[in-house]
Design an enzyme around this catalytic site. Structure first.
Site, PDB file in Angstrom:
ATOM      1  N   SER A 219       0.837  -1.206   0.000  1.00  0.00           N
ATOM      2  CA  SER A 219       0.000   0.000   0.000  1.00  0.00           C
ATOM      3  C   SER A 219       0.863   1.243   0.000  1.00  0.00           C
ATOM      4  CB  SER A 219      -0.870  -0.010   1.256  1.00  0.00           C
ATOM      5  OG  SER A 219      -1.449   1.262   1.470  1.00  0.00           O
TER       6      SER A 219
ATOM      7  N   TYR B  74      -1.957  -1.156  10.712  1.00  0.00           N
ATOM      8  CA  TYR B  74      -2.223  -1.732   9.389  1.00  0.00           C
ATOM      9  C   TYR B  74      -1.064  -1.398   8.442  1.00  0.00           C
ATOM     10  CZ  TYR B  74      -3.736  -1.318   4.540  1.00  0.00           C
ATOM     11  OH  TYR B  74      -3.771  -1.363   3.175  1.00  0.00           O
TER      12      TYR B  74
ATOM     13  N   LYS C 260       2.126  -3.754   6.441  1.00  0.00           N
ATOM     14  CA  LYS C 260       2.554  -3.732   5.034  1.00  0.00           C
ATOM     15  C   LYS C 260       4.062  -3.494   4.958  1.00  0.00           C
ATOM     16  CE  LYS C 260      -1.516  -4.311   3.196  1.00  0.00           C
ATOM     17  NZ  LYS C 260      -1.845  -5.628   2.617  1.00  0.00           N
TER      18      LYS C 260
HETATM   19  C1  UD1 Z   1      -6.873   4.694   3.476  1.00  0.00           C
HETATM   20  C2  UD1 Z   1      -5.649   4.140   4.152  1.00  0.00           C
HETATM   21  C3  UD1 Z   1      -4.832   3.377   3.124  1.00  0.00           C
HETATM   22  C4  UD1 Z   1      -5.677   2.324   2.462  1.00  0.00           C
HETATM   23  C5  UD1 Z   1      -6.863   3.004   1.796  1.00  0.00           C
HETATM   24  C6  UD1 Z   1      -7.773   1.997   1.139  1.00  0.00           C
HETATM   25  C7  UD1 Z   1      -3.987   5.233   5.640  1.00  0.00           C
HETATM   26  C8  UD1 Z   1      -3.501   6.537   6.208  1.00  0.00           C
HETATM   27  N1  UD1 Z   1      -4.959   5.266   4.756  1.00  0.00           N
HETATM   28  O1  UD1 Z   1      -6.449   5.682   2.548  1.00  0.00           O
HETATM   29  O2  UD1 Z   1      -3.740   2.773   3.753  1.00  0.00           O
HETATM   30  O3  UD1 Z   1      -4.922   1.616   1.534  1.00  0.00           O
HETATM   31  O4  UD1 Z   1      -7.599   3.699   2.794  1.00  0.00           O
HETATM   32  O5  UD1 Z   1      -8.350   2.573   0.003  1.00  0.00           O
HETATM   33  O6  UD1 Z   1      -3.485   4.240   6.033  1.00  0.00           O
HETATM   34  N2  UD1 Z   1     -12.863  11.117   3.241  1.00  0.00           N
HETATM   35  C9  UD1 Z   1     -13.894  11.976   3.600  1.00  0.00           C
HETATM   36  N3  UD1 Z   1     -15.027  11.449   4.153  1.00  0.00           N
HETATM   37  C10 UD1 Z   1     -15.190  10.108   4.362  1.00  0.00           C
HETATM   38  C11 UD1 Z   1     -14.132   9.234   3.978  1.00  0.00           C
HETATM   39  C12 UD1 Z   1     -12.986   9.779   3.429  1.00  0.00           C
HETATM   40  O7  UD1 Z   1     -13.786  13.194   3.438  1.00  0.00           O
HETATM   41  O8  UD1 Z   1     -16.236   9.683   4.886  1.00  0.00           O
HETATM   42  C13 UD1 Z   1     -11.645  11.678   2.614  1.00  0.00           C
HETATM   43  C14 UD1 Z   1     -10.372  11.435   3.396  1.00  0.00           C
HETATM   44  O9  UD1 Z   1     -10.166  12.481   4.336  1.00  0.00           O
HETATM   45  C15 UD1 Z   1      -9.332  11.423   2.281  1.00  0.00           C
HETATM   46  C16 UD1 Z   1     -10.087  10.832   1.103  1.00  0.00           C
HETATM   47  O10 UD1 Z   1     -11.464  11.026   1.387  1.00  0.00           O
HETATM   48  O11 UD1 Z   1      -8.942  12.738   1.944  1.00  0.00           O
HETATM   49  C17 UD1 Z   1      -9.831   9.351   0.890  1.00  0.00           C
HETATM   50  O12 UD1 Z   1     -10.070   8.650   2.110  1.00  0.00           O
HETATM   51  P1  UD1 Z   1     -10.106   7.050   2.160  1.00  0.00           P
HETATM   52  O13 UD1 Z   1     -10.970   6.521   1.088  1.00  0.00           O
HETATM   53  O14 UD1 Z   1     -10.435   6.659   3.578  1.00  0.00           O
HETATM   54  O15 UD1 Z   1      -8.613   6.609   1.799  1.00  0.00           O
HETATM   55  P2  UD1 Z   1      -7.202   7.063   2.443  1.00  0.00           P
HETATM   56  O16 UD1 Z   1      -7.382   7.636   3.797  1.00  0.00           O
HETATM   57  O17 UD1 Z   1      -6.477   7.847   1.420  1.00  0.00           O
END
Ligand code: UD1
Length: 337
Positions: free
Chosen positions: A124, A148, A152
């Site tokens: 990842s 997590y 990795k």
């Molecule tokens: C996270 C994990 C990554 C994992 C991936 C799976 C970390 C830090 N992050 O990534 O390891 O592989 O998920 O796809 O380990 N967001 C919102 N509202 C929500 C959900 C998300 O605004 O309800 C925003 C988050 O702040 C971020 C973006 O959407 O800016 C993507 O979030 P998310 O899909 O959870 O992925 P990551 O945090 O990038």
């Protein structure tokens, strides 16, 4: 001759199974269904016209693994199986270290017993932590912010050491950015347990009416519109990246690492707006607090995969939005209807 997909019934495993079968690469799936459903097999068959063998096993169980290797001629493994929820890993670190490290070690040991040499691992972009984008494979790793991510990082180290000690091993580490989307048939897709943690499944569940509204985690980041920027990749592009990696592993001993991303950063707001306009559905949202551990901007430099694997992501953000929605609206309760 077949490739073993551990975690093969899961989101990325099932899409990779389809990509392999469509390319006439035979696969065998192993899964304990902790976050997946055996019903995915009917869908894989519907898409490809082929029904791969599916073993209900926990791949930490070496005896059960040996049975698979004894029954099938496994020439390589793509190791998807693992726990993957960031927040849960903070609450249950021991479960994450035990499961993710144990499963990988068990698979490697049984591969060794059976003389199986090719191993592709689901890593990842989380191993890069907080560093300036675009991220190349030579960027520093080991800046993980949760257990997590550390699993990795640790498994990458185990695999590098194993390949150094055993010149017969052919290992490829794939660092995924943010996989979303679904097979274009709408027959398979992501089906998270409980309330989704990740952006796209949250958006689709709001759009289908299962959740009231999306909370955007902060709009004051140092990004063009203030919301977080990520490198979203269509799961079928990712699946095809695994096929390319398998081809590479067949021909190369050692341990090589590749980013699988598009190289393009997309903000949360851009994603919500694209989803609404492509699909003609509203996604009500509010702006909330930042989520602990989130970064402003993360995206890949995907040049190495293009140069060496001859692979690049082809599908657009609009494709990702269309396919995620197609899957969700046709399967509001995942594989249970
Ligand atoms: C996270 C994990 C990554 C994992 C991936 C799976 C970390 C830090 N992050 O990534 O390891 O592989 O998920 O796809 O380990 N967001 C919102 N509202 C929500 C959900 C998300 O605004 O309800 C925003 C988050 O702040 C971020 C973006 O959407 O800016 C993507 O979030 P998310 O899909 O959870 O992925 P990551 O945090 O990038």
């Amino acid at each position: 001759m077949a490739i073993l997909l551990t975690g093969g019934a899961g989101f990325i495993g099932s899409h990779t199974a389809v990509a392999c079968l469509n390319a006439s690469v035979d696969v065998v799936l192993a899964d304990n269904f902790s976050n997946s459903s055996p019903k995915v097999l009917d869908r894989i068959e519907k898409i490809t016209g082929k029904r791969p063998a599916l073993y209900n096993v926990d791949v930490c169980d070496k005896r059960a693994l040996r049975d698979i290797f004894a029954e099938r001629f496994i020439t390589g493994v793509i190791h998807f199986a693992g726990l993957k929820a960031v927040g849960e890993s903070v609450r249950l670190p021991l479960a994450y270290y035990r499961n993710n490290l144990d499963s990988c070690l068990s698979v490697l040991e049984v591969m060794q017993e059976f003389g199986c040499k090719e191993f592709v691992f689901s890593s990842s972009a989380t191993v890069y932590g907080d560093q300036p984008a675009p991220l190349t494979e030579s960027a520093d790793t080991g800046h993980c912010s949760n257990p997590y991510g550390w699993t990795k990082f640790m498994i990458e180290q185990i695999l590098k050491d194993a390949a150094k000690a055993n010149p017969e091993l052919h290992v490829v580490l794939l660092r995924y950015f943010n996989p979303i989307g679904a097979h274009e048939s709408g027959l398979i897709g992501e089906n998270p347990n409980g309330i989704p943690n990740n952006l796209m499944p949250y958006i689709t569940q709001v759009a289908v009416g299962k959740l009231k509204q999306l909370t955007i985690f902060g709009d004051s980041y140092d990004t063009p519109d203030g919301t977080g920027v990520r490198d979203y990749i269509h799961v079928m592009d990712l699946a095809e990246g695994h096929l390319a990696a398998l081809g590479y592993a067949e021909a190369h001993a050692g341990c090589e690492v590749f980013n699988l991303g598009t190289g393009k950063g997309v903000s949360v707001l851009e994603m919500v707006n694209t989803f609404s306009s492509v699909n003609g559905v509203e996604v009500p949202y509010i702006i909330g607090e930042r989520r602990a551990g989130d970064l402003a901007t993360v995206y890949a430099d995907p040049a190495k995969a293009e140069q060496i694997l001859g692979w690049h992501a082809k599908r657009t953000v609009a494709d990702m939005c269309r396919d995620s929605w197609n899957w969700q609206k046709n399967n509001p309760n995942g594989y249970d209807g």
